[in-house]
Scaffold this active site. Structure first.
Site, PDB file in Angstrom:
ATOM      1  N   ASP A  62      -7.447   4.552   0.431  1.00 22.36           N
ATOM      2  CA  ASP A  62      -6.045   4.404   0.689  1.00 22.36           C
ATOM      3  C   ASP A  62      -5.492   5.883   0.709  1.00 22.36           C
ATOM      4  OD1 ASP A  62      -5.525   1.789   1.313  1.00 22.36           O
ATOM      5  OD2 ASP A  62      -5.651   1.256  -0.880  1.00 22.36           O
ATOM      6  N   ARG A  70      -4.979   8.993  -2.634  1.00 20.71           N
ATOM      7  CA  ARG A  70      -5.770   9.080  -3.745  1.00 20.71           C
ATOM      8  C   ARG A  70      -6.326  10.402  -3.955  1.00 20.71           C
ATOM      9  NH1 ARG A  70      -3.378   4.618  -5.243  1.00 20.71           N
ATOM     10  NH2 ARG A  70      -4.074   2.717  -3.816  1.00 20.71           N
ATOM     11  N   ARG A 133       6.694   4.059   2.049  1.00 22.36           N
ATOM     12  CA  ARG A 133       5.339   4.076   3.039  1.00 22.36           C
ATOM     13  C   ARG A 133       5.646   3.514   4.352  1.00 22.36           C
ATOM     14  NH1 ARG A 133       2.087  -0.095  -0.641  1.00 22.36           N
ATOM     15  NH2 ARG A 133       0.286   0.495   0.969  1.00 22.36           N
ATOM     16  N   LYS A 163      -1.181  -2.409   8.465  1.00 22.58           N
ATOM     17  CA  LYS A 163      -0.796  -3.590   7.371  1.00 22.58           C
ATOM     18  C   LYS A 163       0.465  -3.583   7.133  1.00 22.58           C
ATOM     19  CE  LYS A 163      -2.108   0.234   4.056  1.00 22.58           C
ATOM     20  NZ  LYS A 163      -3.039   0.683   3.020  1.00 22.58           N
ATOM     21  N   HIS A 164       1.292  -4.522   6.466  1.00 22.83           N
ATOM     22  CA  HIS A 164       0.670  -5.801   5.885  1.00 22.83           C
ATOM     23  C   HIS A 164       1.019  -6.802   6.655  1.00 22.83           C
ATOM     24  CE1 HIS A 164       0.612  -2.844   2.688  1.00 22.83           C
ATOM     25  NE2 HIS A 164      -0.427  -3.244   2.260  1.00 22.83           N
ATOM     26  N   HIS A 176       1.198  -6.880  -5.901  1.00 28.17           N
ATOM     27  CA  HIS A 176       0.133  -6.408  -6.882  1.00 28.17           C
ATOM     28  C   HIS A 176       0.549  -7.021  -8.205  1.00 28.17           C
ATOM     29  CE1 HIS A 176      -0.047  -2.850  -4.007  1.00 28.17           C
ATOM     30  NE2 HIS A 176      -1.118  -2.766  -4.482  1.00 28.17           N
ATOM     31  N   ASP A 248      -6.418  -8.264   1.809  1.00 24.75           N
ATOM     32  CA  ASP A 248      -5.828  -7.233   0.940  1.00 24.75           C
ATOM     33  C   ASP A 248      -6.740  -7.571  -0.381  1.00 24.75           C
ATOM     34  OD1 ASP A 248      -4.539  -5.086  -0.237  1.00 24.75           O
ATOM     35  OD2 ASP A 248      -2.564  -5.651  -0.039  1.00 24.75           O
TER      36      ASP A 248
END
Length: 351
Positions: A62, A70, A133, A163-164, A176, A248
């Site tokens: 990601d 990352r 995002r 996504k999503h 999450h 996901d």
């Protein structure tokens, strides 16, 4: 049949991980910040994976930009997607969105990474899990920016992942941590949230789609990631999407309503997912590999394997050549400046 993407514990490849990655059910892996120390180290880790695992693996990450990036030290500071609309003129927005897509993809391909899961097509900025995002709360603006970002990715040689699906932007809960519920009317979801996906599919821009761990109560009782209604009826039949469907991360709390890890995997596959992510759950991975039985006689085996092949990087880029490229140099400075301005705007709002 290869269907599972798993993660690694640290910065070096362990023998157990070589064995897990070599399992016939494993299609690839996803890298996280914990796997990263610097560019040389991450390149060596990827090289070790490629050499020690004797089959092609789809290596993913990601690397969206903004807070979901990352790899940072030694890489371009990519803007949050909202930053384009908030800091640039209309003409600059589309131009820099394309450059951001190219820059991100080129840097990842230069590491021998196949795919970064991008872009986010969720609308609006209220959801904690999405926030900046998202490109925009306006459908037309979000679609326009996403098209250009994807064009940049494709130009560099990377497939796109929207996504999503069908839209995570209008729930406040973070999938999450829990399973979000969206009880808005079906017409509102289809007329608004679904539009970026529908329009980009119609323009053949999306190579893959990742559904949300969100339950849309007026449409179906299952999270979209485990819903035949969303994945087979809407995505495949109504929207005629022919690309890959990723689940996901099935290790997320939002997927918990689908049962244990084996049950989650079966439900996601039966619902229409081609590839499954399962991260931060080593025991869960082992349970799935021991108990999920798939054969070449599965009805969608050939189609799923063909879709997987389409996700591997389509170009070869050497890092030392990339950093000498004038386009990369210009983007490296300009994109970091955009993100810096966006962070200043946010800081001023919080004062």
């Amino acid at each position: 049949m290869s269907t599972l993407l798993i993660d690694l514990k640290g910065k070096e490849l362990e023998q157990e991980e070589v064995e897990l990655l070599s399992h016939p059910l494993v299609a690839g892996l996803i890298l996280f910040t914990r796997n990263f120390e610097d560019r040389e180290q991450i390149q060596e880790l990827i090289r070790s994976v490629r050499q020690r695992v004797k089959k092609p693996l789809l290596i993913t990450v990601d690397q969206e930009g903004g807070r979901v990036q990352r790899f940072r030290d030694g890489f371009t500071m990519l803007p949050s997607m909202q930053a384009f609309q908030e800091t640039l003129s209309a003409t600059e927005q589309v131009s820099f969105a394309k450059e951001a897509g190219w820059q991100m993809a080129a840097e990842m391909i230069a590491l021998d990474i196949d795919l970064s899961f991008a872009p986010v097509l969720d609308l609006g900025h209220e959801c904690r899990a999405i926030g900046d995002r998202s490109f925009s709360s306006d459908v037309k603006s979000a679609v326009n920016l996403a098209i250009n970002f994807i064009d940049g990715m494709h130009q560099a040689g990377m497939a796109s992942t929207g996504k999503h699906f069908p839209g995570h932007g209008h729930v406040l809960a973070d999938s999450h941590l829990e399973t979000p519920y969206d009880d808005r009317a079906k017409d509102e979801i289809f007329g608004y949230d679904l539009q970026p996906f529908q329009q980009l599919i119609s323009q053949n821009k999306l190579d893959a789609i990742m559904p949300a761990h969100v339950i849309y109560g007026q449409c179906d009782s299952q999270p979209a990631s485990g819903s035949e209604y969303w994945l087979k009826e809407i995505l495949r039949k109504k929207l005629n999407f022919q690309g890959t469907i990723f689940s996901d991360d099935l290790g997320m709390k939002g997927a918990g309503v689908m049962g244990n890890f084996v049950e989650r995997s079966k439900k996601a596959l039966n619902a229409g997912c081609d590839l499954l992510l399962l991260c931060n759950e080593r025991e869960g991975v082992i349970q799935v590999l021991d108990n999920l039985k798939l054969t070449e006689n599965e009805p969608h085996f050939m189609a799923r394997q063909a879709r997987l092949k389409n996700l591997f990087k389509r170009s070869v880029i050497e890092w030392n050549d990339l950093v000498l490229d004038q386009r990369w140099k210009l983007n490296h400075r300009n994109l970091a400046d955009i993100q810096s301005r966006w962070l200043d705007i946010q800081a001023a709002k919080n004062d």
